[in-house]
Design a protein around this motif. Structure first.
Motif, PDB file in Angstrom:
ATOM      1  N   TRP A   1      -6.566   4.777  -6.812  1.00 33.86           N
ATOM      2  CA  TRP A   1      -5.417   5.677  -5.930  1.00 33.86           C
ATOM      3  C   TRP A   1      -4.546   6.706  -6.903  1.00 33.86           C
ATOM      4  O   TRP A   1      -4.301   7.543  -6.445  1.00 33.86           O
ATOM      5  N   ASP A   2      -4.268   5.918  -8.082  1.00 31.89           N
ATOM      6  CA  ASP A   2      -3.759   6.932  -8.917  1.00 31.89           C
ATOM      7  C   ASP A   2      -4.600   8.184  -9.357  1.00 31.89           C
ATOM      8  O   ASP A   2      -4.008   9.235  -9.472  1.00 31.89           O
ATOM      9  N   ALA A   3      -5.831   7.966  -9.631  1.00 31.14           N
ATOM     10  CA  ALA A   3      -6.576   8.790 -10.216  1.00 31.14           C
ATOM     11  C   ALA A   3      -6.910   9.768  -9.013  1.00 31.14           C
ATOM     12  O   ALA A   3      -6.712  11.164  -9.245  1.00 31.14           O
ATOM     13  N   ALA A   4      -6.870   9.341  -7.563  1.00 26.96           N
ATOM     14  CA  ALA A   4      -6.825  10.437  -6.563  1.00 26.96           C
ATOM     15  C   ALA A   4      -5.782  11.310  -6.459  1.00 26.96           C
ATOM     16  O   ALA A   4      -5.923  12.585  -6.180  1.00 26.96           O
ATOM     17  N   GLN A   5      -4.474  10.582  -6.580  1.00 27.37           N
ATOM     18  CA  GLN A   5      -3.434  11.381  -6.733  1.00 27.37           C
ATOM     19  C   GLN A   5      -3.157  12.352  -7.857  1.00 27.37           C
ATOM     20  O   GLN A   5      -2.776  13.758  -7.342  1.00 27.37           O
ATOM     21  N   ALA A   6      -3.891  12.128  -8.867  1.00 25.44           N
ATOM     22  CA  ALA A   6      -3.731  12.798 -10.225  1.00 25.44           C
ATOM     23  C   ALA A   6      -4.729  14.009  -9.828  1.00 25.44           C
ATOM     24  O   ALA A   6      -4.674  15.298 -10.151  1.00 25.44           O
ATOM     25  N   GLY A   7      -5.983  13.958  -9.202  1.00 26.78           N
ATOM     26  CA  GLY A   7      -6.742  15.086  -8.904  1.00 26.78           C
ATOM     27  C   GLY A   7      -6.483  15.934  -7.788  1.00 26.78           C
ATOM     28  O   GLY A   7      -7.256  16.856  -7.316  1.00 26.78           O
ATOM     29  N   GLY A   8      -5.234  15.545  -6.880  1.00 25.85           N
ATOM     30  CA  GLY A   8      -4.855  16.497  -5.798  1.00 25.85           C
ATOM     31  C   GLY A   8      -5.440  15.873  -4.746  1.00 25.85           C
ATOM     32  O   GLY A   8      -5.628  16.368  -3.582  1.00 25.85           O
ATOM     33  N   TYR A   9      -6.002  14.410  -4.596  1.00 30.57           N
ATOM     34  CA  TYR A   9      -6.488  13.980  -3.524  1.00 30.57           C
ATOM     35  C   TYR A   9      -5.706  12.990  -2.652  1.00 30.57           C
ATOM     36  O   TYR A   9      -6.216  11.953  -2.089  1.00 30.57           O
ATOM     37  N   GLY A  10      -4.572  13.062  -3.176  1.00 32.63           N
ATOM     38  CA  GLY A  10      -3.570  11.968  -2.533  1.00 32.63           C
ATOM     39  C   GLY A  10      -3.663  12.024  -0.660  1.00 32.63           C
ATOM     40  O   GLY A  10      -3.029  10.942  -0.191  1.00 32.63           O
ATOM     41  N   SER A  11      -4.017  13.017  -0.192  1.00 33.59           N
ATOM     42  CA  SER A  11      -3.934  12.963   1.321  1.00 33.59           C
ATOM     43  C   SER A  11      -5.186  12.325   1.839  1.00 33.59           C
ATOM     44  O   SER A  11      -5.095  11.741   2.984  1.00 33.59           O
ATOM     45  N   TYR A  12      -6.192  11.935   1.089  1.00 33.12           N
ATOM     46  CA  TYR A  12      -7.180  11.077   1.534  1.00 33.12           C
ATOM     47  C   TYR A  12      -7.049   9.618   1.202  1.00 33.12           C
ATOM     48  O   TYR A  12      -7.202   8.805   1.956  1.00 33.12           O
ATOM     49  N   PHE A  13      -6.136   9.552  -0.126  1.00 31.23           N
ATOM     50  CA  PHE A  13      -6.281   8.212  -0.447  1.00 31.23           C
ATOM     51  C   PHE A  13      -4.633   7.878  -0.370  1.00 31.23           C
ATOM     52  O   PHE A  13      -3.712   8.166  -1.148  1.00 31.23           O
ATOM     53  N   VAL A  14      -4.196   7.204   0.986  1.00 31.50           N
ATOM     54  CA  VAL A  14      -2.983   7.219   1.247  1.00 31.50           C
ATOM     55  C   VAL A  14      -2.372   5.768   0.531  1.00 31.50           C
ATOM     56  O   VAL A  14      -2.991   4.729   0.672  1.00 31.50           O
ATOM     57  N   ASP A  15      -1.034   5.707   0.545  1.00 29.87           N
ATOM     58  CA  ASP A  15      -0.537   4.434  -0.193  1.00 29.87           C
ATOM     59  C   ASP A  15      -0.172   3.482   1.298  1.00 29.87           C
ATOM     60  O   ASP A  15       0.935   3.463   1.414  1.00 29.87           O
ATOM     61  N   ARG A  16      -1.249   3.094   1.994  1.00 31.28           N
ATOM     62  CA  ARG A  16      -1.088   2.163   2.863  1.00 31.28           C
ATOM     63  C   ARG A  16      -1.995   1.210   3.130  1.00 31.28           C
ATOM     64  O   ARG A  16      -3.055   1.312   2.609  1.00 31.28           O
ATOM     65  N   GLN A  17      -1.817  -0.069   3.685  1.00 33.75           N
ATOM     66  CA  GLN A  17      -2.685  -1.189   3.769  1.00 33.75           C
ATOM     67  C   GLN A  17      -3.181  -1.045   5.050  1.00 33.75           C
ATOM     68  O   GLN A  17      -2.672  -0.600   5.928  1.00 33.75           O
ATOM     69  N   GLY A  18      -4.776  -1.272   4.746  1.00 35.27           N
ATOM     70  CA  GLY A  18      -5.646  -1.067   5.864  1.00 35.27           C
ATOM     71  C   GLY A  18      -5.993  -2.565   6.413  1.00 35.27           C
ATOM     72  O   GLY A  18      -5.147  -3.283   6.526  1.00 35.27           O
ATOM     73  N   GLY A  19      -7.203  -2.620   6.764  1.00 33.44           N
ATOM     74  CA  GLY A  19      -7.612  -3.675   7.507  1.00 33.44           C
ATOM     75  C   GLY A  19      -8.385  -4.824   6.456  1.00 33.44           C
ATOM     76  O   GLY A  19      -8.221  -4.318   5.289  1.00 33.44           O
ATOM     77  N   SER A  20      -8.704  -6.083   6.830  1.00 37.70           N
ATOM     78  CA  SER A  20      -9.436  -6.582   5.737  1.00 37.70           C
ATOM     79  C   SER A  20     -10.858  -6.832   6.436  1.00 37.70           C
ATOM     80  O   SER A  20     -11.200  -7.119   7.570  1.00 37.70           O
ATOM     81  N   ILE A  21     -11.540  -6.000   5.553  1.00 35.14           N
ATOM     82  CA  ILE A  21     -13.051  -5.642   5.973  1.00 35.14           C
ATOM     83  C   ILE A  21     -14.200  -6.583   5.371  1.00 35.14           C
ATOM     84  O   ILE A  21     -14.069  -6.476   4.223  1.00 35.14           O
ATOM     85  N   MET A  22     -15.032  -7.181   6.242  1.00 31.35           N
ATOM     86  CA  MET A  22     -16.261  -8.022   5.463  1.00 31.35           C
ATOM     87  C   MET A  22     -17.129  -7.005   5.317  1.00 31.35           C
ATOM     88  O   MET A  22     -17.928  -6.217   6.006  1.00 31.35           O
ATOM     89  N   ASP A  23     -17.424  -6.891   3.941  1.00 28.33           N
ATOM     90  CA  ASP A  23     -18.157  -5.665   3.404  1.00 28.33           C
ATOM     91  C   ASP A  23     -18.991  -6.198   2.236  1.00 28.33           C
ATOM     92  O   ASP A  23     -18.558  -7.324   1.885  1.00 28.33           O
TER      93      ASP A  23
END
Ligand code: AHN
Ligand code: ZN
Length: 333
Positions: free
Chosen positions: A250-272
């Motif tokens: 997420w820090d790398a995304a922020q540094a690259g200008g992609y912070g709007s895609y990688f947001v600082d929020r918690q999502g679901g718990s996904i069986m994957d």
């Protein structure tokens, strides 16, 4: 320490050198890092080509739904292994017969492309390459038994990883990289039939890794990482097992200008597919997976419908994800 004319001159030369390094490359993104000795080390992060990733995605979809035990699945498996080889990876095709929740025997194949296979220091990148045999979330019940294109749910993530593989054929890393295409992720039971049956390929691989004592520093799984306007929330199992890797990405995304895609929020718990990697191999592994707060499932509106076709894939999203991964990999020490 300073004061003499020579000292000041050396100081100025050092400053000019640092400025020269900072401005020396316009075609690629460069970071600088100061080592303990004070010298400036250049790190150039290659530029992820979203046109390639998109084309690799379309090529998979063109085979038709990649449902295990079908000709399209066999052909696409050959394609993925061939592309990894073309990019210089050592490829293992791990075949296994895996049983679905309703006891159908699947001829499954995990495909592993390794860069620098002899290197003990490794990072794992993964995605599933099969597509779902039934569009059980389609608005039209008549489609509930129809296989899907899986352009986002399958092909898109593999397309991004193939472009990363191509980049690694151009510019080597210090770390060994494994690109792992898991099979039989998406034959989970429709809700009407009960639960279970997901992630069969990754469950198998994590219990029978393609090399003895397989180890990696960490893993990054991509799943549904290519849709238009996708947003990635921090998935809960990823935070639990590998919070530092979530932060790194997420820090790398922020540094690259992609912070709007990688947001600082918690999502679901996904069986994957990341669960088995964490559970059996104890390799901290995260899942980058789209989270949509506006749907009941949390997945994109196209999820497990016939709308998961090439129209749902976005080069911009593939660029955001692929560039972020390259940023992470090329900043590793
Ligand atoms: C469950 O629905 C339990 N897991 C979703 C995993 C998945 C399906 N990823 C893509 N398709
Ligand atoms: Zn799916």
């Amino acid at each position: 320490m300073h004061g003499t004319l020579t000292d000041i001159c050396i100081y100025m030369i050092n400053k000019l050198f640092i400025i020269a390094v900072l401005f020396s490359c316009s075609s690629c993104k460069q970071n600088t890092q100061s080592g303990v000795s004070g010298e400036v080390k250049k790190i150039s992060v290659p530029s992820f080509n979203p046109d390639s990733a998109y084309q690799y995605t379309a090529n998979q979809v063109a085979f038709g739904p990649r449902v295990p035990n079908t000709e399209a699945h066999r052909q696409c498996g050959r394609y993925l292994a061939g592309e990894l080889k073309r990019f210089g990876a050592t490829v293992v095709e791990q075949e296994a017969i895996l049983y679905t929740y309703n006891n159908i025997a699947l001829n499954a194949k995990n495909i592993i492309g390794s860069f620098q296979p002899e290197n003990k220091d490794r990072i794992l990148l993964a995605a599933h390459w099969d597509s779902r045999p039934f569009a059980d979330h389609d608005a039209n019940p008549a489609n509930h038994r129809t296989p899907i294109d899986g352009a986002n749910d399958g092909a898109g993530a593999c397309g991004i990883l193939l472009e990363i593989a191509r980049q690694l054929s151009v510019q080597q890393l210090a770390t060994g990289i494994d690109i792992l295409f898991f099979d039989a992720e998406d034959w989970g039971a429709p809700e009407s039939d009960g639960l279970g049956g997901w992630c069969l390929g990754s469950e198998y691989w994590a219990q029978h890794p393609h090399v003895r004592n397989y180890k990696a520093r960490y893993g990054i799984l991509l799943d549904m990482a290519s849709a238009k306007d996708a947003v990635f929330y921090k998935e809960i199992y990823s935070l639990y097992y590998a919070g530092n890797i979530v932060k790194k990405v997420w820090d790398a995304a922020q540094a690259g200008g992609y912070g709007s895609y990688f947001v600082d929020r918690q999502g679901g718990s996904i069986m994957d597919d990341h669960i088995a990697v964490n559970k059996y191999l104890k390799i901290p592994c995260i899942d980058i997976i789209q989270y949509d707060p506006d749907t009941d499932t949390g997945f994109g509106h196209y999820w497990h419908t016939l709308n998961d076709n090439m129209d749902a894939v976005s080069k911009e999203t593939q660029k955001a994800v692929g560039q972020t991964l390259l940023h992470v990999l090329f900043n590793e020490k």
